[in-house]
Design a protein around this motif. Structure first.
Motif, mmCIF file in Angstrom:
data_model
loop_
_atom_site.group_PDB
_atom_site.id
_atom_site.type_symbol
_atom_site.label_atom_id
_atom_site.label_comp_id
_atom_site.label_asym_id
_atom_site.label_seq_id
_atom_site.Cartn_x
_atom_site.Cartn_y
_atom_site.Cartn_z
ATOM 1 N N ALA A 12 -75.585 -38.262 -7.436
ATOM 2 C CA ALA A 12 -75.925 -39.362 -6.666
ATOM 3 C C ALA A 12 -77.169 -39.221 -6.183
ATOM 4 O O ALA A 12 -78.027 -40.375 -6.271
ATOM 5 N N GLN A 13 -77.628 -38.100 -6.009
ATOM 6 C CA GLN A 13 -79.285 -38.114 -5.537
ATOM 7 C C GLN A 13 -80.186 -38.237 -6.674
ATOM 8 O O GLN A 13 -81.241 -38.444 -6.444
ATOM 9 N N ALA A 14 -79.512 -37.981 -7.887
ATOM 10 C CA ALA A 14 -80.589 -38.317 -9.019
ATOM 11 C C ALA A 14 -80.694 -39.686 -9.352
ATOM 12 O O ALA A 14 -81.410 -39.971 -10.580
ATOM 13 N N TRP A 69 -72.202 -44.550 2.329
ATOM 14 C CA TRP A 69 -72.672 -44.423 0.794
ATOM 15 C C TRP A 69 -73.928 -44.081 0.482
ATOM 16 O O TRP A 69 -74.424 -43.103 -0.361
ATOM 17 N N ILE A 70 -74.672 -44.954 1.202
ATOM 18 C CA ILE A 70 -76.476 -44.763 0.861
ATOM 19 C C ILE A 70 -76.820 -43.457 1.145
ATOM 20 O O ILE A 70 -77.605 -43.020 0.752
ATOM 21 N N ARG A 71 -76.303 -42.910 2.484
ATOM 22 C CA ARG A 71 -76.658 -41.700 3.024
ATOM 23 C C ARG A 71 -76.330 -40.734 2.243
ATOM 24 O O ARG A 71 -76.804 -39.570 2.018
ATOM 25 N N TYR A 72 -75.144 -40.735 1.262
ATOM 26 C CA TYR A 72 -74.696 -39.701 0.450
ATOM 27 C C TYR A 72 -75.674 -39.609 -1.009
ATOM 28 O O TYR A 72 -76.000 -38.665 -1.110
ATOM 29 N N CYS A 73 -76.166 -40.918 -1.213
ATOM 30 C CA CYS A 73 -77.156 -40.837 -2.255
ATOM 31 C C CYS A 73 -78.681 -40.496 -2.016
ATOM 32 O O CYS A 73 -79.325 -39.856 -2.795
ATOM 33 N N ARG A 74 -78.945 -40.822 -0.712
ATOM 34 C CA ARG A 74 -80.420 -40.746 -0.340
ATOM 35 C C ARG A 74 -80.515 -40.184 1.180
ATOM 36 O O ARG A 74 -80.695 -40.875 2.193
ATOM 37 N N GLN A 76 -82.420 -38.392 2.640
ATOM 38 C CA GLN A 76 -83.692 -38.078 3.200
ATOM 39 C C GLN A 76 -84.135 -39.197 3.849
ATOM 40 O O GLN A 76 -85.124 -39.219 4.886
ATOM 41 N N TRP A 77 -83.531 -40.698 3.622
ATOM 42 C CA TRP A 77 -83.855 -41.788 4.141
ATOM 43 C C TRP A 77 -83.526 -41.900 5.623
ATOM 44 O O TRP A 77 -83.986 -42.668 6.175
ATOM 45 N N PHE A 78 -82.455 -41.081 5.678
ATOM 46 C CA PHE A 78 -81.695 -41.260 7.355
ATOM 47 C C PHE A 78 -82.103 -40.110 8.374
ATOM 48 O O PHE A 78 -81.523 -39.914 9.419
#
Length: 80
Positions: A12-14, A69-74, A76-78
């Motif tokens: 997910a982070q990739a 879901w967005i926090r799971y992928c990125r 560092q944005w949060f």
């Protein structure tokens, strides 16, 4: 279904930023469509008062799920 059950966090982070922004757009459009459809059906059935009760909790739940879901992928944005 939770995103964690579908894809591992490493994968997910990739994801590319373009893919993630597409996910954000699809999630936003889907959530808004679900809210509008729910409101329309309840208003047409004559349950306007029920629509007002349901839309708040539905919007909150969908917003929370989308941000998770967005926090799971990125993550560092949060970070603050």
């Amino acid at each position: 279904m939770a995103l964690i059950h579908v894809i591992s966090q490493d994968k997910a982070q990739a994801l590319s930023n373009k893919a993630l922004w597409t996910l954000i757009a699809v999630l936003g459009a889907t959530c808004l469509a679900l809210i509008v459809m729910t409101m329309t059906v309840l208003f047409e059935a004559g349950y306007w008062w029920l629509a007002l009760l349901i839309i708040g909790s539905l919007g909150t739940g969908l917003g929370h799920t989308s941000s998770e879901w967005i926090r799971y992928c990125r993550p560092q944005w949060f970070k603050s």
